[in-house]
Design an enzyme around this catalytic site. Structure first.
Site, PDB file in Angstrom:
ATOM      1  N   SER A   1      -1.067   8.584 -13.343  1.00 45.50           N
ATOM      2  CA  SER A   1      -2.358   9.038 -13.858  1.00 45.50           C
ATOM      3  C   SER A   1      -3.539   8.866 -12.910  1.00 45.50           C
ATOM      4  O   SER A   1      -4.618   9.395 -13.171  1.00 45.50           O
ATOM      5  CB  SER A   1      -2.677   8.339 -15.182  1.00 45.50           C
ATOM      6  OG  SER A   1      -1.801   8.777 -16.189  1.00 45.50           O
TER       7      SER A   1
ATOM      8  N   LYS B   1     -13.357   5.707 -16.080  1.00 41.31           N
ATOM      9  CA  LYS B   1     -12.491   6.426 -17.014  1.00 41.31           C
ATOM     10  C   LYS B   1     -12.763   5.980 -18.451  1.00 41.31           C
ATOM     11  O   LYS B   1     -13.002   4.800 -18.717  1.00 41.31           O
ATOM     12  CB  LYS B   1     -11.034   6.158 -16.642  1.00 41.31           C
ATOM     13  CG  LYS B   1     -10.004   6.948 -17.427  1.00 41.31           C
ATOM     14  CD  LYS B   1      -8.597   6.671 -16.890  1.00 41.31           C
ATOM     15  CE  LYS B   1      -7.527   7.425 -17.655  1.00 41.31           C
ATOM     16  NZ  LYS B   1      -6.176   7.184 -17.098  1.00 41.31           N
TER      17      LYS B   1
ATOM     18  N   SER C   1      -3.738  11.114 -16.389  1.00 42.16           N
ATOM     19  CA  SER C   1      -4.752  11.102 -17.412  1.00 42.16           C
ATOM     20  C   SER C   1      -6.161  10.807 -16.903  1.00 42.16           C
ATOM     21  O   SER C   1      -7.130  10.902 -17.645  1.00 42.16           O
ATOM     22  CB  SER C   1      -4.379  10.088 -18.495  1.00 42.16           C
ATOM     23  OG  SER C   1      -4.291   8.775 -17.972  1.00 42.16           O
TER      24      SER C   1
END
Length: 588
Positions: free
Chosen positions: A249, A150, A225
């Protein structure tokens, strides 16, 4: 206008002070001009970042093409079809080479990102890591496994942007602890993936790299996210990804994209070397965790991470290795369950997923016990929202200085930046009409003082004790509960942040929680959705109905929860759910 005020308006890193001094005439025209210059500079930085990404992807494509030309017999389709545990075994025994696996996934990741825009950087050091891995005397548990990372998790020589322009020039000098541990176990981090601006959103869009699409349906968000991870893995371009979770997330993109994802207890995995717009917030616990196509992959990743190297690099972690015996146990479980949390009415497919999974678990010999989370309104409003925004969202609002707000975040941002007095007045006005929205506005005012922050922390501890007492009284091993879904239509996540109630509860409690896909949305679910009213009949309920419309055939997941530090039990429960739900996926 004073010079101090003018410098607050501008990002002085690029401006010549002599020019600024010449413009200190106080005129509105001067301010407009300078804001235009600032806007132009932001656009320039974003353009540079996009060109850098495009160049990195070109390098990635050349490397993948070169390997394919030099090795025309590579069984790419076969490699990409293997489950991670099987792939790891073949890499260790030597029937597959690390090169064939890495370049196969590089090629597939390029295909997926061209379709859904999920990869933002090629970790060019992966080819050096490939050579280091081949020279390792002992093959680690993740030997030769490509891993996607990420955006905000630091990788040496790369930027962790957080979706923010002001962070674009900050190239990291060393890997985060989790990346170092992955490498020590033989893994090969090879790409970084997209996120929403600031990551306080469960869509996946920012003005630098754009909107990421759900590979299962381009009209839907992949969630966030960790949305870039969700999209890439679901599209087949990665076999293992590392995400983060402070309100859902990891679990939300896993739910939206049909993946398995685990949010561990907050301090089980090191967070050293991670960028965050809300550093210093301790009321709600964030964590890093794995995302993959199946539960065994998550378990292998956790087993690899929970090693001496991680405990050495981050001595603040409890040195608890992975307990294989708990994960492989077949002992019947006593499972608490609930179909709705009382804050947001579950969508029809969410509710059905729990009902069907409960029945499967009962038939398999487990004991199912109804469970109701205590005081859910209080948790969401006073412990989660007032906790994560205990500063009145000041840190988050400050992070936008020198940036342009992404349209998908504007609804949230415009609320966050309201003065506390205005939020309180609006809360009073709305209370008789929309009490839930009024409570949310009140909570967004934050705590107001250090004393109140201490009280808030104490309130979280008291609630956690109460929740565990109820858990113990019912003699539960684990809990089965809904995961928000199915995947939202674009533009809704930023207007429904409070709908994370199903996941953010376990960030407040700091319990391990994972998501497992168990079904798909049916036409009957879609028909029943037409009658959805919600618990409050307010704009949020109407938006949730609109958000999940048009999802026939998309995945539906459930959430599995255990007590703190019991990741292995959580994974064991997830594995049981996964095994039982196979073969029962509904035809649409």
């Amino acid at each position: 206008m004073t010079q101090e005020r003018l410098w607050q308006v501008l990002d002085p890193s690029w401006a010549d002070p002599r020019i600024l001094s010449a413009l200190l005439c106080g005129s509105a025209a001067a301010i407009v001009l300078l804001k235009r210059l600032q806007h132009r500079r932001i656009q320039q930085k974003m353009g540079e970042a996009r060109r850098a990404r495009d160049l990195a992807l070109e390098q990635m494509e050349k490397a993948a093409r070169r390997f394919k030309q030099e090795n025309p017999g590579t069984q790419t389709a076969h490699i990409l079809s293997l489950p991670m545990v099987e792939l790891a075994e073949k890499l260790k025994e030597g029937s597959l080479s690390p090169e064939s696996v890495l370049y196969s996934y590089m090629g597939k990741a390029l295909e997926v990102t061209q379709e859904v825009n999920c990869v933002i950087d090629f970790i060019h050091g992966c080819e050096d890591q490939l050579q280091k891995v081949k020279k390792q005397k002992e093959k680690g548990l993740l030997y030769g496994i490509p891993v996607s990372i990420k955006d905000h998790i630091n990788c040496k020589g790369h930027v962790s942007s957080g979706g923010l322009v002001k962070l674009l020039g900050q190239v990291k000098e060393e890997d985060s602890v989790i990346v170092q541990v992955l490498k020590s176990q033989g893994a090969i981090p090879f790409v970084k993936t997209n996120i929403p601006q600031t990551m306080i959103n469960y869509d996946c869009s920012n003005l630098i790299f754009g909107q990421t699409l759900n590979p299962l349906n381009h009209q839907k968000t992949p969630g966030g996210s960790s949305g870039g991870e969700g999209a890439l893995i679901a599209g087949g371009g990665s076999i293992l990804g590392i995400g983060s979770d402070v309100a859902g997330s990891i679990r939300l993109p896993s739910s939206f994209c049909g993946l398995c994802g685990l949010k561990p207890t907050g301090n089980r995995i090191s967070k050293l070397g991670v960028v965050s717009p809300i550093t210093g917030m301790y009321s709600v616990t964030g964590t890093l965790g794995p995302m993959a196509r199946d539960v065994d992959s998550l378990a292998l990743c956790m087993k690899a991470l929970l090693c001496d190297e991680m405990f050495r690099l981050d001595p603040t972690l409890p040195p608890i290795p992975f307990d294989e015996e708990v994960y492989t146990s077949s002992k019947p479980l006593r499972i608490g369950y609930y179909e709705g949390d009382g804050y947001f009415q579950p969508s029809p497919s969410m509710k059905r997923a729990i009902q069907e999974t409960r029945k499967l678990l009962q038939e398999a010999g487990h004991t199912l016990v109804p469970f109701a989370p205590p005081k859910i309104d209080y948790v969401v409003d006073e412990l989660f929202t007032r906790g994560i925004f205990s500063d009145g969202a000041a840190h988050l609002v400050d992070s936008f200085k020198g940036d342009i707000v992404d349209p998908n975040l504007k609804s949230q941002f415009n609320t966050y930046r309201l003065p506390a007095l205005v939020k309180r007045i609006l809360a009073i006005i709305l209370k008789p009409i929309y009490p839930r929205i009024a409570r949310d506005l009140s909570a967004l005012c934050g705590v107001g003082s250090a004393k109140n922050l201490w009280d808030q922390h104490a309130a979280v501890a008291v609630y956690r004790t109460e929740f565990i007492a109820k858990w113990r009284k019912q003699r539960l091993d684990v809990i089965l509960c809904p995961a928000l879904g199915p995947a939202f239509n674009h533009g809704y996540a930023g207007k429904l942040f409070a709908a994370t109630s199903y996941t953010n509860l376990y960030n407040v409690l700091n319990f391990p929680a994972g998501v497992v896909p168990v079904s798909t949305v049916t036409k009957a679910d879609e028909e029943e959705l037409k009658h959805y009213r919600g618990h409050y009949g307010d704009p949020w309920d109407r938006r949730l109905k609109e958000a999940v419309e048009g999802a026939v055939g998309l995945p539906v997941a459930v959430q599995c929860v255990a007590l703190p530090w019991q990741e292995e039990l959580c994974l064991r429960f997830m594995k049981e759910v996964e095994t039982l739900s196979r073969g029962t996926r509904r035809n649409v």
